[in-house]
Design a protein around this motif. Sequence first.
Motif, mmCIF file in Angstrom:
data_model
loop_
_atom_site.group_PDB
_atom_site.id
_atom_site.type_symbol
_atom_site.label_atom_id
_atom_site.label_comp_id
_atom_site.label_asym_id
_atom_site.label_seq_id
_atom_site.Cartn_x
_atom_site.Cartn_y
_atom_site.Cartn_z
ATOM 1 N N VAL A 83 46.087 87.478 28.526
ATOM 2 C CA VAL A 83 46.595 86.297 29.227
ATOM 3 C C VAL A 83 47.904 85.895 28.563
ATOM 4 N N ASN A 84 48.993 85.774 29.353
ATOM 5 C CA ASN A 84 50.285 85.432 28.761
ATOM 6 C C ASN A 84 51.247 84.991 29.863
ATOM 7 N N GLN A 85 52.539 84.923 29.504
ATOM 8 C CA GLN A 85 53.577 84.550 30.455
ATOM 9 C C GLN A 85 54.687 85.596 30.436
ATOM 10 N N VAL A 86 55.334 85.791 31.582
ATOM 11 C CA VAL A 86 56.507 86.663 31.654
ATOM 12 C C VAL A 86 57.629 85.851 32.288
ATOM 13 N N GLN A 87 58.749 85.788 31.596
ATOM 14 C CA GLN A 87 59.875 84.989 32.064
ATOM 15 C C GLN A 87 60.644 85.720 33.164
ATOM 16 N N GLY A 88 61.485 84.939 33.869
ATOM 17 C CA GLY A 88 62.290 85.509 34.932
ATOM 18 C C GLY A 88 63.251 86.564 34.421
ATOM 19 N N LYS A 107 61.326 91.135 38.062
ATOM 20 C CA LYS A 107 62.671 91.168 38.621
ATOM 21 C C LYS A 107 62.886 90.000 39.590
ATOM 22 N N THR A 108 62.345 88.839 39.202
ATOM 23 C CA THR A 108 62.551 87.616 39.979
ATOM 24 C C THR A 108 63.009 86.528 39.015
ATOM 25 N N PRO A 109 63.570 85.431 39.509
ATOM 26 C CA PRO A 109 64.021 84.358 38.614
ATOM 27 C C PRO A 109 62.892 83.458 38.128
ATOM 28 N N ASP A 110 61.675 83.618 38.635
ATOM 29 C CA ASP A 110 60.563 82.723 38.291
ATOM 30 C C ASP A 110 59.810 83.205 37.055
ATOM 31 N N THR A 111 59.208 82.247 36.339
ATOM 32 C CA THR A 111 58.331 82.554 35.209
ATOM 33 C C THR A 111 56.895 82.463 35.688
ATOM 34 N N TYR A 112 56.085 83.466 35.336
ATOM 35 C CA TYR A 112 54.699 83.526 35.802
ATOM 36 C C TYR A 112 53.722 83.480 34.638
ATOM 37 N N GLN A 113 52.656 82.735 34.831
ATOM 38 C CA GLN A 113 51.472 82.855 33.988
ATOM 39 C C GLN A 113 50.631 83.981 34.584
ATOM 40 N N PHE A 114 50.109 84.878 33.760
ATOM 41 C CA PHE A 114 49.351 85.986 34.336
ATOM 42 C C PHE A 114 48.135 86.313 33.488
ATOM 43 N N THR A 115 47.111 86.831 34.167
ATOM 44 C CA THR A 115 45.927 87.394 33.511
ATOM 45 C C THR A 115 45.859 88.865 33.894
ATOM 46 N N PHE A 122 44.081 98.515 37.677
ATOM 47 C CA PHE A 122 44.738 97.363 37.074
ATOM 48 C C PHE A 122 44.609 96.159 38.001
ATOM 49 N N SER A 123 44.399 95.000 37.406
ATOM 50 C CA SER A 123 44.341 93.750 38.161
ATOM 51 C C SER A 123 45.193 92.718 37.415
ATOM 52 N N VAL A 124 46.120 92.091 38.156
ATOM 53 C CA VAL A 124 46.968 91.058 37.559
ATOM 54 C C VAL A 124 46.929 89.830 38.459
ATOM 55 N N ASP A 125 46.468 88.710 37.884
ATOM 56 C CA ASP A 125 46.414 87.453 38.623
ATOM 57 C C ASP A 125 47.601 86.598 38.188
ATOM 58 N N PHE A 126 48.476 86.283 39.137
ATOM 59 C CA PHE A 126 49.703 85.541 38.847
ATOM 60 C C PHE A 126 49.582 84.091 39.316
ATOM 61 N N SER A 127 50.273 83.207 38.603
ATOM 62 C CA SER A 127 50.490 81.838 39.071
ATOM 63 C C SER A 127 51.848 81.391 38.549
ATOM 64 N N ASP A 159 61.144 91.882 30.877
ATOM 65 C CA ASP A 159 60.070 92.868 30.796
ATOM 66 C C ASP A 159 59.076 92.405 29.733
ATOM 67 N N PHE A 160 57.775 92.661 29.975
ATOM 68 C CA PHE A 160 56.738 92.260 29.031
ATOM 69 C C PHE A 160 55.881 93.471 28.706
ATOM 70 N N TYR A 161 55.850 93.866 27.423
ATOM 71 C CA TYR A 161 55.013 94.989 26.996
ATOM 72 C C TYR A 161 53.555 94.544 26.977
ATOM 73 N N LEU A 162 52.677 95.314 27.632
ATOM 74 C CA LEU A 162 51.268 94.958 27.726
ATOM 75 C C LEU A 162 50.416 95.693 26.687
ATOM 76 N N HIS A 163 50.369 97.026 26.765
ATOM 77 C CA HIS A 163 49.570 97.811 25.814
ATOM 78 C C HIS A 163 49.816 99.296 26.066
ATOM 79 N N ASP A 164 49.125 100.140 25.283
ATOM 80 C CA ASP A 164 49.205 101.603 25.434
ATOM 81 C C ASP A 164 47.890 102.131 26.003
ATOM 82 N N ILE A 165 47.994 103.214 26.774
ATOM 83 C CA ILE A 165 46.821 103.903 27.299
ATOM 84 C C ILE A 165 46.849 105.341 26.784
#
Length: 343
Positions: free
Chosen positions: A139-144, A117-125, A164-169, A147-153
């Motif tokens: 490892v992927n990108q989420v645009q500003g 919910k921000t205008p920035d695009t992030y690379q994430f792990t 959960f651990s998410v490393d953003f840049s 929503d990005f679907y990750l997986h099912d549990i």
Amino acid sequence: MKYQVGDDIIVLHSNEEGKVIELINDKMVMIEVRGVKFPAYMDQIDFPYFYRFTKKKQEPEKKVAPKQYIDQVPKEKPKPNQIQVADGVWLSFIPKFALDDFNDEVVELLKVHLVNKTPDTYQFTYKQFFLHDLDFELVNQVQGFHDFYLHDIDFEKVNDSPSFSVDFSLLQPKKGKAAHYEAQLKLKPKQIFQKIEALKENNEPTFSYQLFKEYPEKDSSEDYVDLSKLSNKGYKIYDASKVRQHLPPARSVIDLHIEKLTDTYDHLSNIEIIGIQLAEFEKWFDLAIAHRQPSLIVIHGVGKGRLREEIHDILKTKREVKHFINQYDPRFGYGATEVFFQY
């Protein structure tokens, strides 16, 4: 009695309308639907007026659209959030419900989404763990404002305390912003069950946790410092490649019993004692990693298990921890945990 003979009713399971023709007892009635008579519990039927009021009017039959082939269908594009108000980045969970053999509603799985919910695009792990074992990584990108679907549990695995651990840049680095930011989330089974119950009561589709509100500023320690100026002023400068030579010596075994840490503990509360013990643990843990030790034994005692649980919770969040065990040892009984590191 809620119903009387002759009342119009609707069968909740099938939305078929009928009438009450006989009162059997205070929990059951005999009903007739399209000429068929059968008993029904009162919680399986209701008055049809709300259904009639909300039922959409039947639309006139539309003309059949011409057949469309797969190569004519445009590719679906990711949809942006409809309301573009900056509110950080969230980890969102959508429960998928199903009916079991007793016709009760149960959760089959949780669909996990990263909501930007921000205008920035992030690379994430993205990494997801059960206890201390890695179960899923992406490892992927989420645009500003997307929503990005990750997986099912699988919901049955929720009992294994998912974390959960998410490393953003930032995809487009900004002056003054951090090179990366790691957000962590740990959920206990009880938390998830409570969230789902509240979700059902409030008729909401998801429950979410905010990972960060604003992408953090650059840490001042990341800025370059001209060490030659400090050396000229008489400060002692160490070669980074030899930094371990100047660290305090590490220990392979640490004892966290409070009487080993301080002589004046009689006046301390339990919370103050735990704080001292955890600070001591963090110090020797960091030194063990700095010296790249293969393992570390932490003596926490047995007692009520509060200190052991706190230490285990910390270990589950440390990426340097390969695994840890708390088993019987002839030297410490069950009062110690052995930690194994990975580098």
